[in-house]
Design an enzyme around this catalytic site. Structure first.
Site, PDB file in Angstrom:
ATOM      1  N   GLY A  44     -72.385 -23.593 -46.402  1.00  0.00           N
ATOM      2  CA  GLY A  44     -73.718 -23.055 -46.670  1.00  0.00           C
ATOM      3  C   GLY A  44     -74.014 -22.896 -48.152  1.00  0.00           C
ATOM      4  O   GLY A  44     -73.706 -23.766 -48.966  1.00  0.00           O
ATOM      5  N   ASP A  86     -72.680 -20.978 -50.318  1.00  0.00           N
ATOM      6  CA  ASP A  86     -71.438 -20.891 -51.082  1.00  0.00           C
ATOM      7  C   ASP A  86     -70.963 -22.291 -51.521  1.00  0.00           C
ATOM      8  O   ASP A  86     -70.694 -22.529 -52.712  1.00  0.00           O
ATOM      9  CB  ASP A  86     -70.392 -20.237 -50.172  1.00  0.00           C
ATOM     10  CG  ASP A  86     -69.241 -19.623 -50.931  1.00  0.00           C
ATOM     11  OD1 ASP A  86     -69.295 -19.592 -52.173  1.00  0.00           O
ATOM     12  OD2 ASP A  86     -68.286 -19.177 -50.274  1.00  0.00           O
TER      13      ASP A  86
HETATM   14  P1  ADP Z   1     -73.735 -16.508 -44.425  1.00  0.00           P
HETATM   15  O1  ADP Z   1     -72.291 -16.889 -44.188  1.00  0.00           O
HETATM   16  O2  ADP Z   1     -73.888 -15.244 -45.228  1.00  0.00           O
HETATM   17  O3  ADP Z   1     -74.531 -16.527 -43.149  1.00  0.00           O
HETATM   18  P2  ADP Z   1     -74.820 -19.126 -45.190  1.00  0.00           P
HETATM   19  O4  ADP Z   1     -74.691 -19.790 -46.511  1.00  0.00           O
HETATM   20  O5  ADP Z   1     -74.204 -19.767 -44.011  1.00  0.00           O
HETATM   21  O6  ADP Z   1     -74.284 -17.634 -45.425  1.00  0.00           O
HETATM   22  O7  ADP Z   1     -76.358 -18.911 -44.860  1.00  0.00           O
HETATM   23  C1  ADP Z   1     -77.198 -17.961 -45.475  1.00  0.00           C
HETATM   24  C2  ADP Z   1     -78.619 -18.498 -45.523  1.00  0.00           C
HETATM   25  O8  ADP Z   1     -78.740 -19.439 -46.589  1.00  0.00           O
HETATM   26  C3  ADP Z   1     -79.070 -19.247 -44.277  1.00  0.00           C
HETATM   27  O9  ADP Z   1     -80.402 -18.843 -43.979  1.00  0.00           O
HETATM   28  C4  ADP Z   1     -78.992 -20.718 -44.686  1.00  0.00           C
HETATM   29  O10 ADP Z   1     -79.959 -21.495 -43.996  1.00  0.00           O
HETATM   30  C5  ADP Z   1     -79.357 -20.623 -46.138  1.00  0.00           C
HETATM   31  N1  ADP Z   1     -78.888 -21.723 -47.037  1.00  0.00           N
HETATM   32  C6  ADP Z   1     -77.921 -22.651 -46.837  1.00  0.00           C
HETATM   33  N2  ADP Z   1     -77.805 -23.437 -47.933  1.00  0.00           N
HETATM   34  C7  ADP Z   1     -78.739 -23.006 -48.838  1.00  0.00           C
HETATM   35  C8  ADP Z   1     -79.129 -23.401 -50.154  1.00  0.00           C
HETATM   36  N3  ADP Z   1     -78.553 -24.415 -50.775  1.00  0.00           N
HETATM   37  N4  ADP Z   1     -80.130 -22.707 -50.772  1.00  0.00           N
HETATM   38  C9  ADP Z   1     -80.723 -21.661 -50.155  1.00  0.00           C
HETATM   39  N5  ADP Z   1     -80.389 -21.225 -48.929  1.00  0.00           N
HETATM   40  C10 ADP Z   1     -79.414 -21.899 -48.271  1.00  0.00           C
END
Ligand code: ADP
Length: 169
Positions: free
Chosen positions: A32, A34
């Site tokens: 995601g 991260d």
């Molecule tokens: P968590 O493990 O805290 O749920 P994630 O990264 O899986 O973290 O997801 C958190 C949110 O960020 C989700 O709504 C996902 O769709 C969104 N997301 C994923 N990649 C990106 C990005 N590159 N920029 C912004 N938001 C993102």
């Protein structure tokens, strides 16, 4: 008063004093947001994270807490890593999600960051329902006593954008 702005897109393309990462406890990368932050920000971020694991966060960063590193090659001075709670059907973990936003702003204040970009913490792999995640995010920023002037929520898809838009009204 902190201004709240919504943007639909990729947070790694955002420019801000600080960009918040929805990290996991290990601080050593994941999927995601991260994964995207480490890919685009380059190895300097992971290097700082490893140093944190070797010093004050030997057991990892606890859920609800936040810590800053360099932003590497991102258009920001710092990345603020925070660990959201995994959604639970049987336990109310809202206070931990609130804490992520609050602690991230506290960290921004310590750094002197005036503009901060946030993703929708916990609403991806950690399965927090987007409407509730948006409500907690907006309420916590509104209630915060902070010198941060502008918070930008960067929402990856239209569904998340619309949930934050509803939460703001
Ligand atoms: P968590 O493990 O805290 O749920 P994630 O990264 O899986 O973290 O997801 C958190 C949110 O960020 C989700 O709504 C996902 O769709 C969104 N997301 C994923 N990649 C990106 C990005 N590159 N920029 C912004 N938001 C993102």
């Amino acid at each position: 008063m902190t201004t709240i702005t919504l943007v639909q897109g990729d947070i790694t393309r955002q420019s801000a004093d600080a960009i918040v990462n929805a990290a996991n406890s290990s601080l050593l990368g994941g999927g995601g947001v991260d994964g995207a932050i480490h890919r685009r920000g380059g190895p300097a971020i992971l290097e700082d994270c490893r140093k944190l694991r070797a010093s004050q966060y030997g057991r990892g960063l606890p859920t609800g807490r936040a810590v800053a590193t360099t932003a590497g090659e991102l258009n920001a001075r710092w990345v603020i890593h925070t660990v959201g709670p995994v959604w639970s059907d049987t336990e109310d973990r809202s206070e931990l999600l609130t804490s992520c936003y609050r602690e991230s702003l506290l960290t921004a204040d310590e750094l002197g960051a005036r503009t901060v970009a946030f993703p929708a913490i916990s609403t991806g792999v950690y399965r927090w329902p987007i409407d509730d995640g948006a409500r907690i995010a907006v309420e916590t920023i509104r209630a915060a006593d902070t010198a941060v002037e502008e918070v930008t929520f960067v929402l990856f898809d239209q569904q998340a954008y619309e949930a934050f838009d509803r939460a703001l009204r």
